[in-house]
Each structure stands twice: as structure tokens, then as C-alpha cells.
Motif scaffolding. Structure first.
Motif, mmCIF file in Angstrom:
data_model
loop_
_atom_site.group_PDB
_atom_site.id
_atom_site.type_symbol
_atom_site.label_atom_id
_atom_site.label_comp_id
_atom_site.label_asym_id
_atom_site.label_seq_id
_atom_site.Cartn_x
_atom_site.Cartn_y
_atom_site.Cartn_z
ATOM 1 N N TRP A 89 73.164 95.831 61.279
ATOM 2 C CA TRP A 89 73.957 96.752 62.114
ATOM 3 C C TRP A 89 74.435 96.064 63.386
ATOM 4 O O TRP A 89 75.573 96.271 63.830
ATOM 5 C CB TRP A 89 73.137 97.998 62.460
ATOM 6 C CG TRP A 89 72.994 98.912 61.299
ATOM 7 C CD1 TRP A 89 71.914 99.035 60.463
ATOM 8 C CD2 TRP A 89 73.976 99.822 60.813
ATOM 9 N NE1 TRP A 89 72.170 99.957 59.499
ATOM 10 C CE2 TRP A 89 73.425 100.470 59.689
ATOM 11 C CE3 TRP A 89 75.257 100.156 61.220
ATOM 12 C CZ2 TRP A 89 74.121 101.427 58.974
ATOM 13 C CZ3 TRP A 89 75.951 101.118 60.500
ATOM 14 C CH2 TRP A 89 75.384 101.740 59.397
ATOM 15 N N ILE A 90 73.577 95.258 63.973
ATOM 16 C CA ILE A 90 73.955 94.520 65.177
ATOM 17 C C ILE A 90 75.118 93.580 64.871
ATOM 18 O O ILE A 90 76.090 93.496 65.626
ATOM 19 C CB ILE A 90 72.746 93.732 65.729
ATOM 20 C CG1 ILE A 90 71.703 94.684 66.312
ATOM 21 C CG2 ILE A 90 73.173 92.726 66.785
ATOM 22 C CD1 ILE A 90 70.380 94.026 66.627
ATOM 23 N N GLY A 91 75.035 92.861 63.759
ATOM 24 C CA GLY A 91 76.102 91.948 63.370
ATOM 25 C C GLY A 91 77.405 92.672 63.094
ATOM 26 O O GLY A 91 78.485 92.198 63.473
ATOM 27 N N THR A 99 47.311 91.222 56.992
ATOM 28 C CA THR A 99 48.486 91.543 57.806
ATOM 29 C C THR A 99 49.803 91.095 57.183
ATOM 30 O O THR A 99 50.869 91.481 57.658
ATOM 31 C CB THR A 99 48.358 90.892 59.197
ATOM 32 O OG1 THR A 99 48.210 89.488 59.034
ATOM 33 C CG2 THR A 99 47.185 91.463 59.964
ATOM 34 N N ASP A 100 49.757 90.302 56.106
ATOM 35 C CA ASP A 100 50.987 89.752 55.530
ATOM 36 C C ASP A 100 51.977 90.830 55.104
ATOM 37 O O ASP A 100 53.181 90.713 55.347
ATOM 38 C CB ASP A 100 50.683 88.839 54.345
ATOM 39 C CG ASP A 100 50.239 87.452 54.773
ATOM 40 O OD1 ASP A 100 50.227 87.180 55.997
ATOM 41 O OD2 ASP A 100 49.919 86.653 53.886
ATOM 42 N N ALA A 101 51.492 91.870 54.446
ATOM 43 C CA ALA A 101 52.407 92.934 53.999
ATOM 44 C C ALA A 101 53.049 93.619 55.200
ATOM 45 O O ALA A 101 54.246 93.930 55.176
ATOM 46 C CB ALA A 101 51.662 93.940 53.128
ATOM 47 N N TRP A 102 52.268 93.835 56.262
ATOM 48 C CA TRP A 102 52.823 94.484 57.454
ATOM 49 C C TRP A 102 53.828 93.584 58.156
ATOM 50 O O TRP A 102 54.841 94.054 58.675
ATOM 51 C CB TRP A 102 51.708 94.912 58.407
ATOM 52 C CG TRP A 102 50.954 96.074 57.859
ATOM 53 C CD1 TRP A 102 49.676 96.076 57.385
ATOM 54 C CD2 TRP A 102 51.440 97.406 57.676
ATOM 55 N NE1 TRP A 102 49.342 97.320 56.931
ATOM 56 C CE2 TRP A 102 50.402 98.160 57.105
ATOM 57 C CE3 TRP A 102 52.647 98.033 57.949
ATOM 58 C CZ2 TRP A 102 50.535 99.507 56.798
ATOM 59 C CZ3 TRP A 102 52.791 99.380 57.644
ATOM 60 C CH2 TRP A 102 51.752 100.102 57.074
ATOM 61 N N ILE A 103 53.561 92.285 58.178
ATOM 62 C CA ILE A 103 54.526 91.340 58.749
ATOM 63 C C ILE A 103 55.822 91.408 57.964
ATOM 64 O O ILE A 103 56.911 91.486 58.539
ATOM 65 C CB ILE A 103 53.947 89.906 58.758
ATOM 66 C CG1 ILE A 103 52.828 89.779 59.796
ATOM 67 C CG2 ILE A 103 55.045 88.876 59.029
ATOM 68 C CD1 ILE A 103 52.049 88.483 59.710
ATOM 69 N N ALA A 104 55.714 91.397 56.641
ATOM 70 C CA ALA A 104 56.910 91.463 55.799
ATOM 71 C C ALA A 104 57.668 92.767 56.019
ATOM 72 O O ALA A 104 58.904 92.771 56.087
ATOM 73 C CB ALA A 104 56.526 91.294 54.330
ATOM 74 N N HIS A 105 56.955 93.879 56.159
ATOM 75 C CA HIS A 105 57.614 95.168 56.432
ATOM 76 C C HIS A 105 58.325 95.143 57.787
ATOM 77 O O HIS A 105 59.459 95.619 57.904
ATOM 78 C CB HIS A 105 56.599 96.316 56.419
ATOM 79 C CG HIS A 105 56.232 96.790 55.059
ATOM 80 N ND1 HIS A 105 57.108 97.439 54.217
ATOM 81 C CD2 HIS A 105 55.060 96.715 54.383
ATOM 82 C CE1 HIS A 105 56.504 97.743 53.091
ATOM 83 N NE2 HIS A 105 55.249 97.310 53.164
ATOM 84 N N ALA A 106 57.656 94.601 58.803
ATOM 85 C CA ALA A 106 58.251 94.548 60.141
ATOM 86 C C ALA A 106 59.511 93.688 60.149
ATOM 87 O O ALA A 106 60.543 94.068 60.729
ATOM 88 C CB ALA A 106 57.228 94.011 61.148
ATOM 89 N N VAL A 107 59.457 92.555 59.505
ATOM 90 C CA VAL A 107 60.616 91.660 59.464
ATOM 91 C C VAL A 107 61.742 92.302 58.662
ATOM 92 O O VAL A 107 62.916 92.192 59.032
ATOM 93 C CB VAL A 107 60.219 90.276 58.901
ATOM 94 C CG1 VAL A 107 61.437 89.403 58.682
ATOM 95 C CG2 VAL A 107 59.244 89.594 59.853
ATOM 96 N N THR A 108 61.406 92.987 57.576
ATOM 97 C CA THR A 108 62.425 93.686 56.791
ATOM 98 C C THR A 108 63.152 94.712 57.653
ATOM 99 O O THR A 108 64.385 94.815 57.613
ATOM 100 C CB THR A 108 61.788 94.372 55.567
ATOM 101 O OG1 THR A 108 61.158 93.380 54.764
ATOM 102 C CG2 THR A 108 62.818 95.098 54.730
ATOM 103 N N GLY A 109 62.414 95.440 58.465
ATOM 104 C CA GLY A 109 63.041 96.407 59.376
ATOM 105 C C GLY A 109 63.919 95.736 60.415
ATOM 106 O O GLY A 109 65.023 96.202 60.698
ATOM 107 N N ALA A 110 63.439 94.639 60.970
ATOM 108 C CA ALA A 110 64.231 93.915 61.970
ATOM 109 C C ALA A 110 65.514 93.370 61.356
ATOM 110 O O ALA A 110 66.591 93.417 61.972
ATOM 111 C CB ALA A 110 63.412 92.786 62.583
#
Length: 138
Positions: A21-23, A4-15
């Protein structure tokens, strides 16, 4: 490496990409509040507060940009333990991380990055509310 590490990294990169944009929106609200608050003395305090909140927002934007690049590299395949050890070594050499925080698992790092996203969102909401208050008091 956990599956799951790669998917966690992808999810965090998206966030983190969204946090940029929020900032930026928060800074725009701060500038709007300053512009609206220039009219009279009553609306100046929310404008001044919005501008003060722009300072931590700028800091968060810098941190988000750095973490976005780092998590992007991890998502590209460097999330194995030797990759994290090299990342820690680089951060320690730059003086950007205390030695006690080295060797953390990816999930703990992800939670830290997501705290930056939430903090940026909170500041943006505050700046929006101050811009609205400046408009009302105008």
C-alpha cells in the motif's frame, strides 16, 4: 523450529502487505507530481524526479509482492529448517539468490524484508514531497 519463528513470519507478512500500500501511494504521488509539473518549466524538474523515483518503487513493489508470498508460506507453517532449505534451493535454482546467502536464519531474512518496507516508505515520502513541491511551483 524456534517458537517465535511463526510469529516473526506473520509479523513480516503483515509489514510487507502494508508496504504494498505504501508503494502504491508512492506511485500515485509520482503520477500527481507529473500531472502538476506539466504546467510550467519550473515545476517540471520535481515532476521528472518523482517519475524517476517511480522506477525503484516499481522494483520494490515486485520484491515486496514476492517476499509477501514467501513469508506467508513460512507463516503458514513452513518456517522449519527443512522448509527454509527447500526455499533456498528454489531461490538458488531460479538464480534469485547468491549461494553465499543460503542457510540464513529466519530473523536475518526478516530484517532483509523489513529493509524493503523502509526503502519503500522513504521513496513514498520523497515522492510526496516532490508532489508538494510541484504544487507550490505550479
Amino acid at each position: 523450529m524456534q517458537a517465535t519463528d511463526a510469529w516473526i513470519a506473520h509479523a513480516v507478512t503483515g509489514a510487507l502487505a502494508g508496504a504494498a500500500w505504501i508503494g502504491a501511494a508512492g506511485l500515485a504521488f509520482g503520477m500527481l507530481a507529473a500531472w502538476l509539473g506539466a504546467g510550467n518549466a519550473i515545476s517540471r524538474w520535481p515532476a521528472a524526479l518523482a517519475l524517476l523515483l517511480a522506477l525503484p518503487q516499481l522494483w520494490l513493489l515486485l520484491r515486496v509482492a514476492i517476499d509477501h508470498r514467501l513469508f506467508g508460506a513460512l507463516a503458514a507453517g513452513a518456517s522449519d529448517q527443512p522448509g527454509l532449505a527447500r526455499l533456498d534451493a528454489a531461490l538458488l535454482e531460479l538464480g534469485w539468490m547468491p549461494a553465499g546467502r543460503a542457510a540464513r536464519p529466519l530473523t536475518e531474512r526478516a530484517r532483509g524484508a523489513l529493509r524493503l518496507v523502509r526503502a519503500s516508505a522513504v521513496l513514498t515520502v520523497c515522492q510526496l514531497l516532490l508532489a508538494l513541491l510541484s504544487l507550490i511551483l505550479r
